[in-house]
Design a protein around this motif. Structure first.
Motif, short mmCIF file in Angstrom:
data_model
loop_
_atom_site.label_atom_id
_atom_site.label_comp_id
_atom_site.label_asym_id
_atom_site.label_seq_id
_atom_site.Cartn_x
_atom_site.Cartn_y
_atom_site.Cartn_z
N LEU A 173 8.77 -15.61 -4.76
CA LEU A 173 9.10 -14.79 -4.71
C LEU A 173 9.71 -14.51 -2.89
N ALA B 218 5.16 -11.43 -5.09
CA ALA B 218 5.97 -10.53 -5.80
C ALA B 218 5.72 -9.44 -4.95
N ILE C 65 1.19 -13.05 -12.44
CA ILE C 65 1.43 -12.65 -10.41
C ILE C 65 0.86 -12.31 -9.30
N ALA D 203 0.65 -11.09 -5.77
CA ALA D 203 0.93 -9.97 -4.66
C ALA D 203 0.07 -9.09 -3.68
N GLN E 256 11.68 -6.59 -8.71
CA GLN E 256 11.97 -7.76 -8.55
C GLN E 256 11.43 -8.45 -9.25
N VAL E 257 10.17 -8.51 -10.02
CA VAL E 257 9.18 -9.39 -11.04
C VAL E 257 9.38 -8.71 -12.26
N LEU F 48 4.26 -15.98 -10.87
CA LEU F 48 4.78 -15.25 -9.63
C LEU F 48 4.31 -15.42 -8.52
N GLY G 50 8.08 -11.90 -1.54
CA GLY G 50 8.22 -10.74 -1.53
C GLY G 50 7.98 -10.12 0.02
N ALA H 64 16.15 -11.20 -8.10
CA ALA H 64 15.25 -11.64 -9.64
C ALA H 64 16.57 -12.43 -10.55
#
Ligand SMILES: Nc1ncnc2c1ncn2[C@@H]1O[C@H](COP(=O)(O)OP(=O)(O)OP(=O)(O)O)[C@@H](O)[C@H]1O
Ligand SMILES: [Mg+2]
Length: 421
Positions: free
Chosen positions: A146, A201, A221, A223, A206-207, A198, A148, A156
């Motif tokens: 993603l 992020a 996820i 991050a 966004q997630v 994911l 991030g 998204a």
């Protein structure tokens, strides 16, 4: 499925054939889905040879009974494939167990979130876990970056389109708006058992649309930020590696070249303070040049002022990893962050941070929160904060680049006088 297990067990076809007593030819046919419904005896011999236990073993036997052992990887190249697995993965046993639990725990739309600072090994852990969990997700394992921390995080809606395509939804059935896409996505996942990774992020917003709703699918996820606004997710904060794990990582990269270098390797492990990216860089530097040894590298790293410059190997560079987080900060937070590098004590509190940043303590609290949120600082009990040593060196580099000698002198004087009182 079979091939997934075989690779996870690091066996060649021939080795598995030998260990199970099933011919390599038959195994190869099974992996390619040419053999349906193998005999129970064959299946249990394979499960034994692959050292499968518990749920994975049960699942393997059940799938074999239904003639579904065929590997998903043998389908044509797909979207959202997992990145390559590092073959010298080290440590993280408890963390891998945590991800396994996430996969097997009862519940609908279970989501796990792995957080930690740049280079702490979030992606590596998620990818490793996802590879090993393939057999538990017959409908596939998907991966999206993603972005991030980049200046252009993935929207998204774009990530959803990618995932929907990967899940086999035809373009004409993908709605134009993000809410529509998220709803189709959730309904597709509800009817299947898939794992979506994911990675990287950047924000809750966004997630959130990418999380599964009901059903047996799972999301994992990663991050740098804590994403505190996400509700109902299981959290894992990734700490630095323990010293034995760090040694394992470094000696794993070095292989035979680790021999007879012990005291110097210990010192290198110490300098990296459990940060996998730092260990990877050091290891890569040592293996990529023949004449280099650990003691030589220790000598190069002795000089604190230039230490950070030494932490690069090819396109891996610690300073770049930190810079991505630094650039996410607002100017007042950047200023406090780099100025905190002059604090001589191992840790500090918000009052001192306020002095350093020339802001009231309430503002200092907020900025410190943000720095912890991004993994640029650690926080502990009693309102104490501290740097990873390499991050402190990065802060110092920014301070020297961005503030004048006069400003730095005034700052040092302010800190000294505050510490004396
Ligand atoms: N358990 C591990 N075993 C071996 N190598 C590892 C391990 N964890 C991380 N590494 C190595 O450390 C480096 C950084 O790891 P990784 O990219 O996973 O960090 P990250 O936390 O995802 O960082 P970022 O926030 O920048 O995305 C990689 O080169 C990776 O190969
Ligand atoms: Mg990552």
């Amino acid at each position: 499925m079979l091939r997934g297990h075989r690779r996870a067990a690091r066996l060649t076809l021939e080795q598995l054939a030998e260990a199970s007593g099933v011919s390599a030819r038959t195994l190869s046919d099974m992996e390619r889905g040419r053999s349906r419904g193998p005999q129970h005896r064959t299946v249990t011999a394979l499960a034994d040879a692959l050292a499968l236990e518990g749920d994975s073993c049960k699942e393997f036997v059940e799938l074999a009974r239904d003639g579904r052992l065929r590997d998903h990887w043998t389908r044509p190249a797909r979207l959202c494939e997992l990145p390559r697995l590092v073959d010298d993965f080290a440590g993280r046993a408890a963390e891998l167990a945590w991800v396994r639990e996430l996969a097997h725990v009862e519940g609908a739309g279970v989501v796990g979130l792995v957080t930690g600072s740049g280079g702490m090994g979030k992606t590596t852990l998620a990818v490793r876990a996802a590879h090993t969990l393939r057999p538990s997700f017959p409908d596939g394992v998907f991966f999206v970056d993603l972005l991030g921390m980049s200046p252009n995080p993935a929207a998204a809606t774009d990530a959803l389109r990618l995932l929907l395509r990967a899940l086999g939804v035809a373009d004409e059935q993908i709605p134009a708006d993000v809410a529509g896409r998220a709803s189709v996505y959730r309904s597709v996942l509800r009817d299947r058992r898939a794992l979506v990774v994911l990675d990287n992020a950047g924000s809750e917003e966004q997630v959130r649309p990418l999380l599964p709703g009901d059903g047996a699918s799972r999301a994992l996820i990663t991050a740098r930020r804590l994403l505190a606004g996400l509700e109902g997710v299981r959290r894992l904060a990734l700490d630095p590696l323990s010293s034995p794990e760090a040694t394992e990582l470094l000696t794993g990269i070095l292989g035979e070249r680790a021999a007879d270098q012990e005291p110097a390797l210990d010192r290198l492990v110490q300098l990296c303070e459990g940060m996998p990216l730092a260990l990877r860089i050091i290891g890569n530097r040592l293996v990529s040049r023949l004449g280099w040894d650990a003691a030589g590298l220790v000598a190069r790293l002795a000089d604190e002022e230039h230490r950070l410059d030494q932490f690069k190997a090819g396109d891996l560079k610690i300073a770049t990893a930190f810079a991505m987080s630094y650039e996410q900060l607002a100017e007042d937070a950047r200023r406090m962050f780099r100025r905190l590098a002059v604090v001589p004590s191992p840790d500090f509190d918000a009052t001192l941070a306020g002095v350093v940043g020339e802001v009231p303590v309430e503002v200092a609290w907020d900025v410190l929160d943000e720095l912890v949120d991004l993994g640029l600082l650690f926080d502990g009990p009693a309102g104490r904060y501290w740097f990873h040593d390499l991050v402190r060196l990065f802060a110092r580099m920014r301070l020297e680049a961005e503030e004048s000698p006069a400003e730095r002198e005034a700052l040092a004087a302010a800190v000294t006088s505050w510490l004396r009182t």
